[in-house]
Design an enzyme around this catalytic site. Structure first.
Site, short mmCIF file in Angstrom:
data_model
loop_
_atom_site.label_atom_id
_atom_site.label_comp_id
_atom_site.label_asym_id
_atom_site.label_seq_id
_atom_site.Cartn_x
_atom_site.Cartn_y
_atom_site.Cartn_z
N GLY A 178 0.86 -1.20 0.00
CA GLY A 178 0.00 0.00 0.00
C GLY A 178 0.88 1.23 0.00
O GLY A 178 0.53 2.29 0.53
N ASP A 189 2.24 -2.01 -4.36
CA ASP A 189 0.86 -1.52 -4.38
C ASP A 189 0.15 -2.15 -5.56
O ASP A 189 0.79 -2.73 -6.45
CB ASP A 189 0.84 0.03 -4.50
CG ASP A 189 -0.45 0.65 -3.97
OD1 ASP A 189 -1.51 0.45 -4.59
OD2 ASP A 189 -0.40 1.33 -2.93
N ARG A 191 -1.71 -0.14 -7.46
CA ARG A 191 -1.69 0.94 -8.47
C ARG A 191 -0.29 1.10 -9.07
O ARG A 191 0.68 0.56 -8.57
CB ARG A 191 -1.99 2.30 -7.88
CG ARG A 191 -2.86 2.42 -6.71
CD ARG A 191 -3.06 3.92 -6.48
NE ARG A 191 -3.48 4.18 -5.12
CZ ARG A 191 -3.65 5.40 -4.63
NH1 ARG A 191 -3.42 6.44 -5.38
NH2 ARG A 191 -4.03 5.58 -3.39
N ASP A 208 -1.08 -7.55 -5.51
CA ASP A 208 -2.37 -7.53 -4.82
C ASP A 208 -2.17 -8.23 -3.48
O ASP A 208 -1.78 -9.41 -3.45
CB ASP A 208 -3.42 -8.26 -5.68
CG ASP A 208 -4.80 -8.18 -5.07
OD1 ASP A 208 -4.92 -7.84 -3.86
OD2 ASP A 208 -5.76 -8.49 -5.78
N TYR A 262 -15.55 -0.40 8.67
CA TYR A 262 -14.11 -0.09 8.80
C TYR A 262 -13.67 -0.27 10.26
O TYR A 262 -12.67 -0.94 10.55
CB TYR A 262 -13.89 1.34 8.32
CG TYR A 262 -12.50 1.90 8.47
CD1 TYR A 262 -11.43 1.38 7.76
CD2 TYR A 262 -12.27 3.00 9.32
CE1 TYR A 262 -10.16 1.94 7.88
CE2 TYR A 262 -11.01 3.56 9.43
CZ TYR A 262 -9.95 3.02 8.72
OH TYR A 262 -8.70 3.57 8.84
#
Ligand code: NAD
Ligand code: AKB
Length: 314
Positions: free
Chosen positions: A10, A36, A38, A54, A144
């Site tokens: 991340g 990450d 992205r 992932d 969350y």
């Protein structure tokens, strides 16, 4: 320190970019592997190794851990509060399975240390609102918060049963300018600085008097590294430490910005995030972090405002 190889998962998020850069400064560029889902964040390009991964793919994570001789993992990938309420089952699945993947890999691949952040979102409407203690009524009402509370218990479980050195902080809302926030309720306190400079006006999605615990990113990065570098026997808490720096409302941050930009104005149009904010504490008691590993914040609201505006102007 040179013997440690660190994987940041991340790494392209709001915390990940700055934490990766801070860890690279401390441990060396090649020792800190950013990863990450992205594309690599522009600020990280050219500063050290990057792998696309992932976090839900445990066997790919194992391959990366073996390939780079990883000894420490910082797991930052998660779905935050506002995004989580839009898709609760996805938030639960990602937030829980990512942590269990890493805790299992820590056991199987004998990692030295794991960092996984929790949040003030573990607290719910029945928790004391002011100076919320470390140990008190929890009862979160967002998916969350439920996932963070369950995650804290898993960390304590893996520490107790398998001796995993996993450490955690309950971050307040974090404010920063280097990397955009990822779908939280406290994001208004970042957007407001951008809009103050670009439009001179901000429409806030929380009410004027909604107090929330907050922290400037340099303090959060320092807290994370101080916690992770503290001797293991100083860490008495194996769920997650309360962590505090400041508490303010939209009205107060507006006044702080107006002391620098007198023409700035704000209006209020609360949305679904108001209910999330109302369920959280207004301020946090972080005595245990202060006593056990000497935590002390440096930034308050006005010093943060000056630094945010100066950097965003550049
Ligand atoms: P963010 O959303 O900005 O970053 C998360 C990163 O994880 C993103 O770059 C995203 O692409 C990546 N990611 C998401 N799913 C992934 C997957 N399946 N595999 C690999 N990567 C994936 O979040 P952040 O603000 O940097 O938060 C990091 C951690 O800190 C989270 O656990 C969050 O709950 C916690 N936290 C953040 C704050 C805050 O104010 N930012 C406060 C409390 C706790
Ligand atoms: C959010 O608002 O979801 C995060 C947090 C406080 O955990 N910033």
């Amino acid at each position: 320190m040179a013997t440690d190889n660190i994987l940041v998962i991340g790494a392209c998020g709001q915390i990940g970019v700055e934490l990766t850069m801070a860890l690279r400064k401390l441990f060396g560029n090649e020792q800190v592997i950013a990863s990450d889902l992205r594309d690599e964040h522009p600020l990280l390009i050219g500063t050290g190794p990057y792998v696309s991964c992932d976090v839900m793919n445990k066997e790919l994570l194992r391959t990366i851990i073996k390939q780079y001789n990883i000894t420490q993992v910082y797991l930052l990938a998660a779905i935050l509060s506002a995004t989580g309420e839009k898709n609760p089952s996805m938030a639960w699945h990602i937030n829980m399975q990512s942590l269990l993947n890493i805790l299992d890999l820590a056991k199987e691949e004998k990692l030295k240390k794991v960092y996984w952040p929790s949040s003030i979102a573990v607290f719910g409407p029945n928790s004391p609102k002011q100076n919320t203690p470390q140990h008190t009524i929890i009862e979160p009402t967002t998916v969350y918060g439920i996932s963070k509370y369950a995650g804290e218990q898993w960390c304590a479980y893996y520490h107790k049963h398998y001796g995993i050195d996993v450490r955690s902080l309950r971050y307040p809302g974090l404010i920063s300018y280097k990397s955009a926030p990822g779908g939280g309720t406290t994001d208004y306190a970042i957007e407001i600085y951008h809009k103050a400079l670009s439009d001179g006006h901000y429409e806030c999605f929380l009410n004027a008097d909604t107090y929330l615990p907050m922290m400037y990113m340099p303090d959060a990065i320092r807290a994370t590294i101080e916690l992770m570098e503290a001797p293991a026997d100083a860490i008495k808490n194996r769920t997650a430490y309360n962590l505090s720096a400041m508490s303010f409302s939209p009205k107060e941050i507006t006044a702080s910005i107006q002391s620098q930009l007198p023409d700035f104005t704000i209006s209020y149009k609360p949305d679904f995030r108001q209910q999330i904010a109302d369920s959280w504490p207004q301020s946090i008691d972080d005595k245990e972090a202060q006593q056990q590993w000497q935590w002390k914040p440096e930034f308050d609201l006005d010093t943060m405002t000056i630094d945010m505006l100066k950097n965003l102007k550049q």
